[in-house]
Design a protein around this motif. Structure first.
Motif, short mmCIF file in Angstrom:
data_model
loop_
_atom_site.label_atom_id
_atom_site.label_comp_id
_atom_site.label_asym_id
_atom_site.label_seq_id
_atom_site.Cartn_x
_atom_site.Cartn_y
_atom_site.Cartn_z
N CYS A 325 0.59 -1.44 0.40
CA CYS A 325 -0.82 0.26 0.24
C CYS A 325 1.16 1.41 0.62
O CYS A 325 1.69 1.72 0.50
N ALA A 326 0.41 2.22 -0.68
CA ALA A 326 1.13 3.94 -0.23
C ALA A 326 1.14 4.58 0.36
O ALA A 326 1.58 5.32 0.93
N CYS A 327 0.07 3.84 1.68
CA CYS A 327 0.01 4.49 2.94
C CYS A 327 0.52 4.12 4.03
O CYS A 327 0.03 4.46 5.15
N CYS A 351 -0.67 -1.93 -4.53
CA CYS A 351 -2.43 -1.92 -5.08
C CYS A 351 -2.27 -1.25 -6.16
O CYS A 351 -1.69 -0.22 -6.51
N ASN A 353 -4.02 0.88 -6.90
CA ASN A 353 -4.47 2.85 -6.67
C ASN A 353 -2.79 3.18 -6.73
O ASN A 353 -3.32 4.37 -6.74
N ILE A 354 -1.67 2.48 -6.66
CA ILE A 354 -0.99 3.29 -6.60
C ILE A 354 -0.33 3.49 -7.97
O ILE A 354 -0.59 3.11 -9.09
N CYS A 363 -1.06 6.81 -3.62
CA CYS A 363 -2.79 6.67 -3.98
C CYS A 363 -3.31 7.74 -4.80
O CYS A 363 -3.07 8.94 -3.99
N PRO A 366 -6.69 7.90 -1.28
CA PRO A 366 -6.18 7.38 -0.06
C PRO A 366 -7.58 6.69 0.60
O PRO A 366 -7.89 7.77 1.10
N GLY A 367 -7.35 5.78 0.53
CA GLY A 367 -8.23 5.28 1.27
C GLY A 367 -9.86 4.35 1.25
O GLY A 367 -10.41 4.03 1.12
N ASN A 368 -9.62 4.50 -0.24
CA ASN A 368 -10.74 4.06 -0.85
C ASN A 368 -11.11 3.48 -2.40
O ASN A 368 -10.05 3.87 -2.79
N PRO A 370 -10.32 0.63 -5.41
CA PRO A 370 -10.64 0.31 -6.53
C PRO A 370 -11.20 -1.28 -6.34
O PRO A 370 -11.28 -2.35 -7.75
N ASN A 391 -2.40 -3.25 3.48
CA ASN A 391 -3.28 -2.14 2.75
C ASN A 391 -4.29 -1.31 3.96
O ASN A 391 -4.24 -1.27 5.17
N CYS A 392 -5.06 0.22 3.29
CA CYS A 392 -5.19 0.37 4.41
C CYS A 392 -7.09 -0.29 4.09
O CYS A 392 -6.96 -1.71 4.06
N CYS A 395 -9.09 -1.87 1.78
CA CYS A 395 -8.72 -1.98 0.75
C CYS A 395 -8.36 -3.56 1.41
O CYS A 395 -8.87 -4.72 0.76
S1 SF4 Z 1 -6.76 2.15 -1.97
FE1 SF4 Z 1 -5.53 1.84 0.41
S2 SF4 Z 1 -4.22 0.20 -0.48
FE2 SF4 Z 1 -4.54 1.26 -2.03
S3 SF4 Z 1 -2.45 2.58 -1.85
FE3 SF4 Z 1 -4.59 3.62 -1.57
S4 SF4 Z 1 -4.15 3.45 0.45
FE4 SF4 Z 1 -3.17 1.95 0.24
#
Ligand code: SF4
Length: 429
Positions: A325-327, A351, A353-354, A363, A366-368, A370, A391-392, A395
């Motif tokens: 995860c990016a976060c 992920c 979403n990165i 991301c 972030p926190g949403n 895909p 992951n968040c 995810c």
């Molecule tokens: S969608 Fe969630 S798991 Fe994916 S990079 Fe963003 S914060 Fe991280």
């Protein structure tokens, strides 16, 4: 009592500072001991004593036996921005970005956003401080607004922190144009673009900074450091921190306010009675973004948020895939965990979403999430028996909806940390 304090020359984003003291110099608490060359922030000693080591990475000071809370004050300055520079203020929430640079550009009609989210579970020193001193955080917002001519202030805080919100609400009417935005308890709610999305219902691009939405986001403790610098001429020499985990005094959090920077983390653990038996690792930072520390060498810095001693890692001597995860944890941290579990890494995937921007994972939202079903399938094909994910909340939810159906076990990189303190695991929302 500990007499040796270590001051890393890089406690901020930018280059390491240049020492301006020499071995055998006698220094006083609050004295500037290193200055930035380019992007960075001044470093001041938190103790009075004798300089015993100076090299390219740190300054070590042997503290006098008797210490005072007094300190050498920063010089008079013409502006709040200059005060932030003189005081060596950086983002205290972990990022360490120099505050004088963040405040460099005026944002007329813009927003100062106080990041009071304290997004990482277990860490609780920011919320504890707000409960006890709500007006100090509000004063920090006021000064930051003044510094950049912003006309609005917003306090971003999780709705679950009802007591802190009540404390803020009791005094907020004394401040003009500052409001409170309550946020849900999900990770990474404290990410800057996630905060802006919550307030303005608009996603910034991963390449964009908050300033492009006419916003500057400052962590709660950073704002408090601005107040101390403006009102008391105090440089950043002390740090608030949470210590928790497998400790002799129990597995609940211990909040310490104003610990001298440079204090060994071992000393903080000893203040909690020491480590309780066998342990897995000493995590520096929070469960999601922290990394394994070295109990013999690491010290409290300007950005240290937490010290958490965890239970031993479970063994899993089989093939694993890493979902980055990016976060949360990056690939290195996930490899570190796989290694400590005795696992063989057969695949590493980001992920979906990165986006990679200037070499860094960012991301999109972030926190949403895909959706992660396609990623789980790739891990299965690579022969993984289990996934280690960072992951968040959102995810992790979707990983749990797909991976177990393919016969893949899931270990979230926070699991051993949360099990240590009886915290709910990151799984299904
Ligand atoms: S969608 Fe969630 S798991 Fe994916 S990079 Fe963003 S914060 Fe991280």
């Amino acid at each position: 009592m500990n007499f040796v304090y270590k001051f890393p020359l890089k406690m901020h984003v930018g280059a390491a500072c240049k020492p301006i003291v020499n071995i055998d110099d006698i220094v006083k608490r609050g004295q500037c001991i290193a200055i930035p060359e380019g992007l960075g922030a001044k470093i001041h000693t938190s103790v009075s004593g004798l300089v015993t080591k100076v090299d390219g990475t740190c300054i070590i000071i042997r503290a006098d036996e008797t210490q005072s809370e007094d300190y050498i004050k920063i010089k008079d300055c013409d502006s709040i921005k200059d005060i932030c520079f003189e005081a060596g203020i950086v983002g205290a929430g972990g990022a360490g970005f120099p505050t004088h640079v963040k405040l460099a550009k005026d944002i007329e009609n813009g927003y100062i956003i106080a990041n009071c989210v304290e997004c990482e579970p277990i860490l609780s020193h920011n919320i504890s401080f707000i409960e006890q001193n709500p007006e100090v955080v509000l004063n920090g917002i006021k000064y930051a607004m003044e510094a950049v001519k912003a006309s609005n202030g917003v306090i971003a805080i999780k709705e679950k922190n009802a007591k802190a919100i009540t404390c803020l609400e009791k005094v907020i009417q004394n401040y003009k144009n500052i409001t409170i935005k309550k946020l849900p308890d999900i990770y990474p709610m404290g990410e800057e673009r996630a905060i802006i999305h919550s307030i303005f219902d608009k996603w910034l691009e991963p390449t964009q900074l908050p300033i492009e939405a006419n916003c500057i986001i400052l962590n709660a403790e950073t704002l408090v450091n601005i107040v101390r610098a403006v009102e008391d001429k105090k440089p950043v020499i002390d740090k608030d921190i949470t210590v928790g985990g497998k400790l002799q005094n129990g597995n609940k959090q211990n909040v310490f306010f104003q610990v001298p920077i440079g204090t060994p983390i071992k000393q903080m653990i000893d203040k909690c009675g020491g480590i309780d038996g066998e342990y897995g690792e000493v995590l520096i930072g929070g469960p999601y973004t922290g990394s394994a520390g070295n109990i013999e060498n690491d010290v409290v810095t300007k950005t240290s948020g937490g010290i958490i001693v965890t239970i031993p890692f479970p063994r899993f001597e089989d093939k694993v895939g890493l979902l980055v995860c990016a976060c949360g944890a990056n690939e290195n941290r996930l490899r570190d965990i796989a290694n400590k579990m005795g696992s063989e890494v057969v695949e590493v995937l980001p992920c979906k979403n990165i986006e990679v921007i200037r070499g860094a994972n960012k991301c999109k939202t972030p926190g949403n999430c895909p959706g992660q079903a396609a990623v789980a399938l790739k891990f299965k094909k690579a022969g993984a028996k289990r996934l280690i994910i960072s992951n968040c909340s959102d995810c992790s939810n979707t990983v749990m909806n797909s991976a177990p159906k393919l016969g893949l076990g899931v270990y979230h990189h926070t699991d051993h940390v949360f099990r240590t303190v009886d915290h709910e695991l990151t799984r299904r929302l």
